[in-house]
Write a protein that holds these residues in place. Structure first.
Motif, mmCIF file in Angstrom:
data_model
loop_
_atom_site.group_PDB
_atom_site.id
_atom_site.type_symbol
_atom_site.label_atom_id
_atom_site.label_comp_id
_atom_site.label_asym_id
_atom_site.label_seq_id
_atom_site.Cartn_x
_atom_site.Cartn_y
_atom_site.Cartn_z
ATOM 1 N N THR A 169 49.204 54.776 53.190
ATOM 2 C CA THR A 169 48.045 55.402 53.806
ATOM 3 C C THR A 169 46.898 55.400 52.798
ATOM 4 O OG1 THR A 169 48.729 57.627 53.106
ATOM 5 C CG2 THR A 169 49.530 56.850 55.252
ATOM 6 N N GLY A 170 45.739 55.822 53.219
ATOM 7 C CA GLY A 170 44.573 55.800 52.337
ATOM 8 C C GLY A 170 43.963 54.418 52.271
ATOM 9 N N ALA A 171 42.685 54.336 51.912
ATOM 10 C CA ALA A 171 41.935 53.079 51.958
ATOM 11 C C ALA A 171 42.168 52.178 50.747
ATOM 12 C CB ALA A 171 40.435 53.382 52.077
ATOM 13 N N GLY A 172 42.905 52.656 49.756
ATOM 14 C CA GLY A 172 43.156 51.867 48.554
ATOM 15 C C GLY A 172 44.252 50.840 48.742
ATOM 16 N N THR A 173 44.750 50.320 47.607
ATOM 17 C CA THR A 173 45.699 49.204 47.613
ATOM 18 C C THR A 173 47.007 49.605 46.949
ATOM 19 O OG1 THR A 173 43.924 47.565 47.551
ATOM 20 C CG2 THR A 173 46.102 46.839 46.809
ATOM 21 N N MET A 174 48.111 49.186 47.531
ATOM 22 C CA MET A 174 49.437 49.349 46.936
ATOM 23 C C MET A 174 50.048 47.974 46.767
ATOM 24 S SD MET A 174 52.641 51.628 48.349
ATOM 25 C CE MET A 174 54.249 51.618 47.585
ATOM 26 N N VAL A 175 50.550 47.681 45.552
ATOM 27 C CA VAL A 175 51.164 46.394 45.266
ATOM 28 C C VAL A 175 52.659 46.600 45.082
ATOM 29 C CG1 VAL A 175 51.229 44.398 43.719
ATOM 30 C CG2 VAL A 175 49.055 45.582 44.141
ATOM 31 N N MET A 176 53.473 45.958 45.916
ATOM 32 C CA MET A 176 54.926 46.057 45.830
ATOM 33 C C MET A 176 55.493 44.755 45.278
ATOM 34 S SD MET A 176 56.011 47.933 49.435
ATOM 35 C CE MET A 176 57.747 47.845 49.016
ATOM 36 N N SER A 177 56.312 44.859 44.225
ATOM 37 C CA SER A 177 56.898 43.648 43.650
ATOM 38 C C SER A 177 58.394 43.776 43.377
ATOM 39 C CB SER A 177 56.187 43.281 42.346
ATOM 40 O OG SER A 177 56.257 44.340 41.406
ATOM 41 N N GLY A 178 58.972 44.963 43.580
ATOM 42 C CA GLY A 178 60.394 45.164 43.332
ATOM 43 C C GLY A 178 61.228 44.904 44.570
ATOM 44 N N ALA A 179 62.541 44.745 44.396
ATOM 45 C CA ALA A 179 63.440 44.439 45.505
ATOM 46 C C ALA A 179 63.628 45.639 46.418
ATOM 47 C CB ALA A 179 64.791 43.981 44.967
ATOM 48 N N ASN A 180 63.812 45.377 47.706
ATOM 49 C CA ASN A 180 64.084 46.411 48.696
ATOM 50 C C ASN A 180 65.520 46.224 49.171
ATOM 51 O OD1 ASN A 180 64.289 48.097 50.893
ATOM 52 N ND2 ASN A 180 62.339 47.504 51.806
ATOM 53 N N ALA A 181 66.404 47.140 48.804
ATOM 54 C CA ALA A 181 67.825 47.018 49.123
ATOM 55 C C ALA A 181 68.262 47.935 50.255
ATOM 56 C CB ALA A 181 68.660 47.315 47.875
ATOM 57 N N MET A 182 67.316 48.610 50.925
ATOM 58 C CA MET A 182 67.698 49.461 52.047
ATOM 59 C C MET A 182 68.301 48.607 53.157
ATOM 60 S SD MET A 182 64.976 52.521 52.808
ATOM 61 C CE MET A 182 63.664 51.414 53.279
#
Length: 222
Positions: A169-182
């Motif tokens: 949420t929010g107008a900024g930026t989120m950078v995801m680079s790690g693995a998602n194991a869910m």
């Protein structure tokens, strides 16, 4: 308010820190020092000015009382190899600092076990710890700011029906680079931009929803 300055012992460490509810404990140092853990911490904690607070046990934060944590520029919360259960009672603000951990699987990970958690990001900040999401957590990033999230998301290892929800949420930026194991789960991009990068499959098997006006930028290996 309680202000801790200088060193607390011969090694410059604060061995144990416990504050009453409603108390602000601010670590103010002219040089980088380390505060070694608090246990069953309650109240308000500000980490900044080159300070590091390091966990020494699981669930160092009392998750059933109203607490706030602010990690400012130069500040760091290091969970090490410990798991902290976090609920909506616990208000987290990243104001230029970092949440880190070096544990594996479910240990060394903030554990968002309930619905309605929010992490506010008001300055460029970093989460290098893994996240365990059994409930929901929203990362509310201020416009023009960026959250770098490299830790990835782990499965609880105990619940086959893990269906955690991560929202941007929010107008900024989120950078995801790690693995998602869910094994299950949902990623909602409700505002601003979510950038996916790296070669660790950050989206994993999650269902991804993008709200109109929000942006998903894809890169790396998905």
């Amino acid at each position: 308010d309680i202000s801790v300055t200088g060193t607390a012992d011969a090694k410059g460490n604060i061995v144990s820190l416990k504050a009453a509810v409603g108390t602000t404990v601010e670590l103010v140092h002219t040089e980088a020092t380390t505060a070694n853990a608090w246990k069953a911490y309650q109240g308000c904690l500000v980490i900044g000015n080159g300070s590091t607070v390091t966990a020494s046990a699981d669930d160092g934060w009392a998750c059933d009382t109203d607490n706030t944590l602010t990690v400012q520029t130069g500040g760091k919360l290091d969970m090490g190899n410990y798991r902290w259960t976090i609920s909506p009672h616990n208000k987290i603000t990243l104001a230029g600092g970092e949440i880190a951990a070096w544990g594996s699987e479910t240990y060394g990970a903030p554990d968002f076990f309930d619905s309605g958690n929010v992490v506010a990001v008001t300055e460029d900040s970093t989460i290098s710890a893994r996240l365990r999401v059994r409930g929901s957590v929203a990362f509310d990033v201020t416009e023009g700011k960026e959250l770098s999230f490299s830790g990835g998301i782990v499965s609880s290892g105990m619940y086959d029906d893990d269906k955690g929800t991560v929202s941007k949420t929010g107008a900024g930026t989120m950078v995801m680079s790690g693995a998602n194991a869910m094994p299950h789960g949902t990623i909602n991009i409700q505002a601003g931009t979510l950038k996916v990068t790296g070669n660790s499959n950050p989206l994993g098997a999650a269902t991804v929803n993008v709200t109109g006006g929000a942006t998903l930028e894809l890169g790396g290996t998905l």
